[in-house]
Design an enzyme around this catalytic site. Structure first.
Site, PDB file in Angstrom:
ATOM      1  N   LEU A  43    -111.682  21.926 -71.070  1.00  0.00           N
ATOM      2  CA  LEU A  43    -111.807  20.880 -72.088  1.00  0.00           C
ATOM      3  C   LEU A  43    -110.479  20.695 -72.818  1.00  0.00           C
ATOM      4  O   LEU A  43    -109.763  21.657 -73.059  1.00  0.00           O
ATOM      5  CB  LEU A  43    -112.858  21.289 -73.122  1.00  0.00           C
ATOM      6  CG  LEU A  43    -114.253  21.601 -72.583  1.00  0.00           C
ATOM      7  CD1 LEU A  43    -115.105  22.252 -73.667  1.00  0.00           C
ATOM      8  CD2 LEU A  43    -114.900  20.315 -72.073  1.00  0.00           C
ATOM      9  N   ASP A  68    -112.289  27.340 -68.948  1.00  0.00           N
ATOM     10  CA  ASP A  68    -111.738  27.681 -70.267  1.00  0.00           C
ATOM     11  C   ASP A  68    -111.844  29.170 -70.590  1.00  0.00           C
ATOM     12  O   ASP A  68    -111.553  29.585 -71.714  1.00  0.00           O
ATOM     13  CB  ASP A  68    -112.491  26.903 -71.366  1.00  0.00           C
ATOM     14  CG  ASP A  68    -111.973  25.481 -71.524  1.00  0.00           C
ATOM     15  OD1 ASP A  68    -110.735  25.311 -71.569  1.00  0.00           O
ATOM     16  OD2 ASP A  68    -112.796  24.543 -71.604  1.00  0.00           O
ATOM     17  N   GLU A  83    -111.274  34.620 -76.949  1.00  0.00           N
ATOM     18  CA  GLU A  83    -111.576  34.776 -78.383  1.00  0.00           C
ATOM     19  C   GLU A  83    -112.863  34.065 -78.786  1.00  0.00           C
ATOM     20  O   GLU A  83    -113.547  34.489 -79.717  1.00  0.00           O
ATOM     21  CB  GLU A  83    -110.419  34.202 -79.211  1.00  0.00           C
ATOM     22  CG  GLU A  83    -110.726  34.201 -80.693  1.00  0.00           C
ATOM     23  CD  GLU A  83    -109.615  33.595 -81.515  1.00  0.00           C
ATOM     24  OE1 GLU A  83    -109.033  34.334 -82.306  1.00  0.00           O
ATOM     25  OE2 GLU A  83    -109.328  32.390 -81.372  1.00  0.00           O
ATOM     26  N   ASP A  84    -113.180  32.973 -78.099  1.00  0.00           N
ATOM     27  CA  ASP A  84    -114.334  32.175 -78.527  1.00  0.00           C
ATOM     28  C   ASP A  84    -115.675  32.831 -78.228  1.00  0.00           C
ATOM     29  O   ASP A  84    -116.699  32.389 -78.735  1.00  0.00           O
ATOM     30  CB  ASP A  84    -114.257  30.777 -77.881  1.00  0.00           C
ATOM     31  CG  ASP A  84    -113.074  30.001 -78.426  1.00  0.00           C
ATOM     32  OD1 ASP A  84    -112.879  30.041 -79.656  1.00  0.00           O
ATOM     33  OD2 ASP A  84    -112.335  29.394 -77.634  1.00  0.00           O
ATOM     34  N   ARG A  87    -119.045  26.026 -71.754  1.00  0.00           N
ATOM     35  CA  ARG A  87    -118.529  27.367 -72.035  1.00  0.00           C
ATOM     36  C   ARG A  87    -119.638  28.398 -72.293  1.00  0.00           C
ATOM     37  O   ARG A  87    -119.346  29.582 -72.497  1.00  0.00           O
ATOM     38  CB  ARG A  87    -117.557  27.309 -73.226  1.00  0.00           C
ATOM     39  CG  ARG A  87    -116.390  26.355 -72.991  1.00  0.00           C
ATOM     40  CD  ARG A  87    -115.233  26.625 -73.910  1.00  0.00           C
ATOM     41  NE  ARG A  87    -114.733  27.985 -73.760  1.00  0.00           N
ATOM     42  CZ  ARG A  87    -113.853  28.556 -74.578  1.00  0.00           C
ATOM     43  NH1 ARG A  87    -113.381  27.869 -75.585  1.00  0.00           N
ATOM     44  NH2 ARG A  87    -113.454  29.798 -74.377  1.00  0.00           N
ATOM     45  N   HIS A 135    -110.473  24.049 -83.899  1.00  0.00           N
ATOM     46  CA  HIS A 135    -111.096  25.198 -84.563  1.00  0.00           C
ATOM     47  C   HIS A 135    -110.393  25.479 -85.896  1.00  0.00           C
ATOM     48  O   HIS A 135    -109.219  25.138 -86.063  1.00  0.00           O
ATOM     49  CB  HIS A 135    -110.917  26.457 -83.698  1.00  0.00           C
ATOM     50  CG  HIS A 135    -111.752  26.487 -82.465  1.00  0.00           C
ATOM     51  ND1 HIS A 135    -111.220  26.656 -81.211  1.00  0.00           N
ATOM     52  CD2 HIS A 135    -113.091  26.411 -82.292  1.00  0.00           C
ATOM     53  CE1 HIS A 135    -112.195  26.683 -80.311  1.00  0.00           C
ATOM     54  NE2 HIS A 135    -113.342  26.521 -80.944  1.00  0.00           N
ATOM     55  N   CYS A 138    -106.516  32.607 -79.303  1.00  0.00           N
ATOM     56  CA  CYS A 138    -107.601  32.373 -78.340  1.00  0.00           C
ATOM     57  C   CYS A 138    -107.542  33.280 -77.125  1.00  0.00           C
ATOM     58  O   CYS A 138    -108.549  33.514 -76.473  1.00  0.00           O
ATOM     59  CB  CYS A 138    -107.564  30.968 -77.773  1.00  0.00           C
ATOM     60  SG  CYS A 138    -106.972  29.723 -78.838  1.00  0.00           S
TER      61      CYS A 138
HETATM   62  C1  CIR Z   1    -111.854  24.472 -75.504  1.00  0.00           C
HETATM   63  O1  CIR Z   1    -111.805  23.266 -75.768  1.00  0.00           O
HETATM   64  O2  CIR Z   1    -112.841  25.147 -75.754  1.00  0.00           O
HETATM   65  C2  CIR Z   1    -110.642  25.120 -74.854  1.00  0.00           C
HETATM   66  N1  CIR Z   1    -109.987  24.179 -73.998  1.00  0.00           N
HETATM   67  C3  CIR Z   1    -109.684  25.626 -75.902  1.00  0.00           C
HETATM   68  C4  CIR Z   1    -110.240  26.747 -76.720  1.00  0.00           C
HETATM   69  C5  CIR Z   1    -109.254  27.284 -77.681  1.00  0.00           C
HETATM   70  N2  CIR Z   1    -109.779  28.413 -78.355  1.00  0.00           N
HETATM   71  C6  CIR Z   1    -109.482  28.760 -79.599  1.00  0.00           C
HETATM   72  O3  CIR Z   1    -108.787  28.039 -80.316  1.00  0.00           O
HETATM   73  N3  CIR Z   1    -110.010  29.874 -80.055  1.00  0.00           N
END
Ligand code: CIR
Length: 261
Positions: free
Chosen positions: A18, A60, A65-66, A85, A164, A256
């Site tokens: 994404l 992704d 981290e997410d 995700r 975020h 991340c």
């Molecule tokens: C997303 O849109 O979920 C990923 N392309 C990027 C996530 C970045 N994560 C973060 O800032 N902790």
């Protein structure tokens, strides 16, 4: 002090993830090179890394981290706000549970991305975003309260410049004289939630550098943002610059790419 981190190698289909930005398509060889340099930097800061293999089902998934929130007392597996995700949590759970067998979970209808969660000493900022909803933040606040942490919920849903909360703020921990330094992008500098911290305001031109990470004696910072790096140095921090251009193309930042604990 952190002693460990979990990282996941980017997959060949990283560019299928994404993104909301238009900085071009990431080039895979460069993605890998930047990721390897990032892992080497964590090791240079004294961390032992748990390396997870690329997960092609989830482009992704290098943004580990997410998927979890780790504190000094416990772990909470998240429930990411983006449908593509969701499966990343089950994929990382065994690695998290190896170190935190009692890991809790965010459950529906809560949603929460670790990128919205900013630890700032004994207080946590839980960002409300298009990924993290009120119910997800409420559940996490309850878990954190049980661990003795306070929390508050800055709302970034009306901002178009960040995905975020932690794309816009980072807590870099105590400075040489105990300063509670909170790095914050200019757009958020006046927010009442952040009163009581020593703000390091990042200019609009360098706003991507607002996502930085304190790792023991160093602060990981994106390369190419000289004002921000110089300001960290002036305040007695020791920045370690890393090329992040390929991750930026996918809305990713330094925090991340690892789960630190
Ligand atoms: C997303 O849109 O979920 C990923 N392309 C990027 C996530 C970045 N994560 C973060 O800032 N902790």
């Amino acid at each position: 002090m952190f002693t460990r981190a979990i990282v996941r190698e980017p997959g060949r289909n990283f560019a299928d993830g994404l993104t909301t930005v238009d900085f071009g398509v990431p080039e895979f060889e460069l993605v890998l090179a930047q990721w390897r340099a990032y892992c080497a930097a964590l090791e240079a800061c004294g961390l032992t890394l748990t390396y997870l293999a690329a997960d092609l089902d989830h482009p992704d998934s290098t943004f580990v981290e997410d998927t979890a929130v780790l504190t000094e007392h416990g772990a909470i597996l998240t429930l990411p706000g983006a449908a593509s995700r969701l499966g990343e949590v089950a994929a990382i759970a065994p690695a998290v549970r190896r170190f935190y067998p009692q890991a809790a979970e965010i459950v529906a209808p809560g949603t929460l991305d670790g990128g919205d969660i900013c630890e700032a000493g004994t207080h946590f900022f839980l960002g409300l975003s298009h990924r993290t909803n009120e119910e997800g933040a409420r559940q996490l606040a309850e878990h954190l309260a049980r661990e003795g942490f306070t929390s508050s919920c800055p709302d970034v849903r009306s901002m178009t410049s960040i995905l975020h909360l932690k794309s816009g703020i980072s807590y870099v921990g105590p400075g040489p004289r105990g300063e509670k330094t909170l790095v914050v992008m200019e757009e958020m500098a006046g927010w009442p939630e952040f009163a009581g911290f020593d703000l390091l305001v990042v200019s609009e031109a360098e706003s991507y550098a607002a996502n930085c990470v304190r790792v023991n004696d160093r602060v990981l910072v994106a390369a190419g943002y000289p004002e921000m790096t110089a300001e960290l140095r002036r305040r007695g921090y020791d920045p370690l610059e890393l090329e992040m251009g390929e991750f930026r193309k996918m809305d990713g930042g330094l925090s991340c790419l690892s789960l630190r604990f």
